[in-house]
Design a protein around this motif. Structure first.
Motif, PDB file in Angstrom:
ATOM      1  N   ALA A  92     -14.905  -7.272  -0.968  1.00 27.44           N
ATOM      2  CA  ALA A  92     -13.798  -6.128  -0.849  1.00 27.44           C
ATOM      3  C   ALA A  92     -13.029  -5.873  -2.318  1.00 27.44           C
ATOM      4  O   ALA A  92     -12.788  -4.830  -2.699  1.00 27.44           O
ATOM      5  CB  ALA A  92     -12.724  -6.447   0.340  1.00 27.44           C
ATOM      6  N   ILE A  93     -12.605  -7.030  -2.717  1.00 27.92           N
ATOM      7  CA  ILE A  93     -11.971  -6.894  -4.111  1.00 27.92           C
ATOM      8  C   ILE A  93     -12.864  -6.551  -5.164  1.00 27.92           C
ATOM      9  O   ILE A  93     -12.196  -5.480  -6.053  1.00 27.92           O
ATOM     10  CB  ILE A  93     -11.004  -8.416  -4.708  1.00 27.92           C
ATOM     11  CG1 ILE A  93     -10.191  -8.903  -3.513  1.00 27.92           C
ATOM     12  CG2 ILE A  93     -10.456  -8.075  -5.750  1.00 27.92           C
ATOM     13  CD1 ILE A  93      -9.111  -7.704  -3.246  1.00 27.92           C
ATOM     14  N   GLN A  96     -13.320  -2.767  -4.700  1.00 27.88           N
ATOM     15  CA  GLN A  96     -12.116  -2.010  -5.184  1.00 27.88           C
ATOM     16  C   GLN A  96     -12.041  -2.000  -6.495  1.00 27.88           C
ATOM     17  O   GLN A  96     -11.705  -0.772  -7.003  1.00 27.88           O
ATOM     18  CB  GLN A  96     -10.860  -2.621  -4.519  1.00 27.88           C
ATOM     19  CG  GLN A  96     -10.850  -2.777  -2.927  1.00 27.88           C
ATOM     20  CD  GLN A  96      -9.818  -3.369  -2.268  1.00 27.88           C
ATOM     21  OE1 GLN A  96      -8.671  -3.618  -3.185  1.00 27.88           O
ATOM     22  NE2 GLN A  96      -9.774  -4.066  -1.330  1.00 27.88           N
ATOM     23  N   SER A 100     -12.293   1.851  -8.597  1.00 22.64           N
ATOM     24  CA  SER A 100     -11.066   1.961  -9.414  1.00 22.64           C
ATOM     25  C   SER A 100     -11.456   2.212 -10.767  1.00 22.64           C
ATOM     26  O   SER A 100     -11.151   3.155 -11.400  1.00 22.64           O
ATOM     27  CB  SER A 100     -10.145   1.013  -9.319  1.00 22.64           C
ATOM     28  OG  SER A 100      -9.571   0.851  -8.127  1.00 22.64           O
ATOM     29  N   LEU A 181     -11.386   2.697  -0.099  1.00 22.44           N
ATOM     30  CA  LEU A 181     -10.013   2.274  -1.002  1.00 22.44           C
ATOM     31  C   LEU A 181      -8.797   2.592  -0.006  1.00 22.44           C
ATOM     32  O   LEU A 181      -7.885   1.546  -0.439  1.00 22.44           O
ATOM     33  CB  LEU A 181     -10.075   3.312  -2.119  1.00 22.44           C
ATOM     34  CG  LEU A 181     -11.046   3.134  -3.499  1.00 22.44           C
ATOM     35  CD1 LEU A 181     -11.108   3.994  -4.121  1.00 22.44           C
ATOM     36  CD2 LEU A 181     -10.676   1.637  -3.853  1.00 22.44           C
ATOM     37  N   LYS A 184      -9.413  -0.317   2.780  1.00 23.73           N
ATOM     38  CA  LYS A 184      -9.687  -1.592   2.237  1.00 23.73           C
ATOM     39  C   LYS A 184     -10.167  -2.873   3.282  1.00 23.73           C
ATOM     40  O   LYS A 184      -9.575  -3.573   3.632  1.00 23.73           O
ATOM     41  CB  LYS A 184      -8.223  -2.296   1.634  1.00 23.73           C
ATOM     42  CG  LYS A 184      -7.760  -1.374   0.551  1.00 23.73           C
ATOM     43  CD  LYS A 184      -6.447  -1.973  -0.064  1.00 23.73           C
ATOM     44  CE  LYS A 184      -6.287  -1.491  -1.261  1.00 23.73           C
ATOM     45  NZ  LYS A 184      -5.905  -0.083  -1.352  1.00 23.73           N
ATOM     46  N   SER A 186     -12.889  -5.556   4.998  1.00 23.77           N
ATOM     47  CA  SER A 186     -13.751  -6.686   4.384  1.00 23.77           C
ATOM     48  C   SER A 186     -14.958  -5.919   3.947  1.00 23.77           C
ATOM     49  O   SER A 186     -15.334  -5.134   4.813  1.00 23.77           O
ATOM     50  CB  SER A 186     -13.860  -7.960   5.301  1.00 23.77           C
ATOM     51  OG  SER A 186     -14.351  -7.401   6.385  1.00 23.77           O
TER      52      SER A 186
END
Length: 289
Positions: A92-93, A96, A100, A181, A184, A186
């Protein structure tokens, strides 16, 4: 198709499918730009999603394949994901960060450029666009280039990222990506396995491995004869005889055309065309033993 063909002769076989995010984007483009009715486009998207599910699954590929046709099976224990289950992580991170970075660079650059920004590469082109001063520059150093490419490919497959093939492969965020986004959730992604050495990759057993030791040298002699004929006729070796037929010939060691005609894969035409040469090879091998 290749999965169905491989191993049809009963010999050890492998199927390798190679694809990248450009292939996904191209297929999507074909669907969206076609003149087909909406229902047809919906069906084609479902087929594409099923194919991507097979390609990106972390589970048994045979189970995925059979489930598409409404069938079930236990894990096959033979496909790559059964033999070497892939590692998964909550991406997930990472997702993102990638989304971004695509947004911060204007949703117009391709895979290589966006990943170089994530990795904080010192690059004249990046500097000229001022992207070495944006917040996503260098925030992805926890992964290498190869891992980021795998993450991006999976995100394209999940329709979080769109690829503009008409615009030189520029990446943009899809509606699903924007929703991701905002919410958010998992996101379990595959970690690409480390590249295997040539020695590790050569795991496939040769066809001769299914033969008793006493027949292997004759099998190799018949293969050499087949290659000699194939080169002379400028055709692939399997057009002459399949390995399965050569294995049968090596085991039976026919001494006449009548005996050779009993071997599976030896029809009248091939018997007439190639029989004398292969019978001679068998006799010659017997004399040298």
């Amino acid at each position: 198709q290749e999965t169905g063909r491989a191993g049809r002769d009963g010999l050890p076989s492998e199927v390798l499918m190679l694809y990248g995010y450009e292939d996904i984007a191209l297929r999507n483009r074909f669907i969206e730009e076609s003149d087909a009715a909406d229902q047809r486009k919906y069906m084609e998207r479902q087929k594409l999603d099923a194919l991507l599910g097979l390609a990106e699954t972390a589970g048994c590929r045979r189970q995925v394949l059979l489930s598409y046709f409404g069938d079930r099976c236990e894990p096959c224990g033979n496909c790559d994901t059964c033999a070497e289950p892939p590692d998964l992580f909550d991406g997930a991170i990472a997702a993102q960060k990638l989304l971004s970075c695509i947004y911060r660079t204007g949703e117009r650059f391709g895979q290589a450029y966006v990943i170089r920004v994530l990795l904080g590469v010192e690059d004249e082109r990046i500097s000229s666009f001022g992207h070495d001063r944006i917040t996503t520059y260098g925030i992805g150093k926890e992964h290498d280039n190869r891992t980021w490419r795998a993450i991006l490919r999976q995100m394209v497959a999940l329709r979080l990222i769109e690829v503009d093939l008409s615009g030189h492969g520029g990446l943009s965020i899809s509606e699903e990506g924007r929703r991701f986004l905002r919410e958010k959730p998992s996101l379990m992604l595959r970690i690409p396995s480390a590249p295997r050495s040539t020695r590790q990759q050569a795991t496939r057993k040769p066809a001769s491995a299914v033969l008793p030791e006493a027949d292997r040298s004759l099998f190799e002699a018949l293969r050499a004869k087949r290659m000699e004929i194939a080169r002379a006729q400028n055709v692939p070796p399997y057009v002459i005889f399949h390995d399965k037929t050569l294995i049968e010939l090596a085991a039976a060691r026919p001494a006449s055309a009548r005996e050779m005609a009993q071997i599976p894969g030896v029809g009248d035409t091939k018997l007439e065309r190639y029989g004398p040469a292969f019978l001679a090879a068998i006799v010659e091998h017997a004399a040298s033993d």
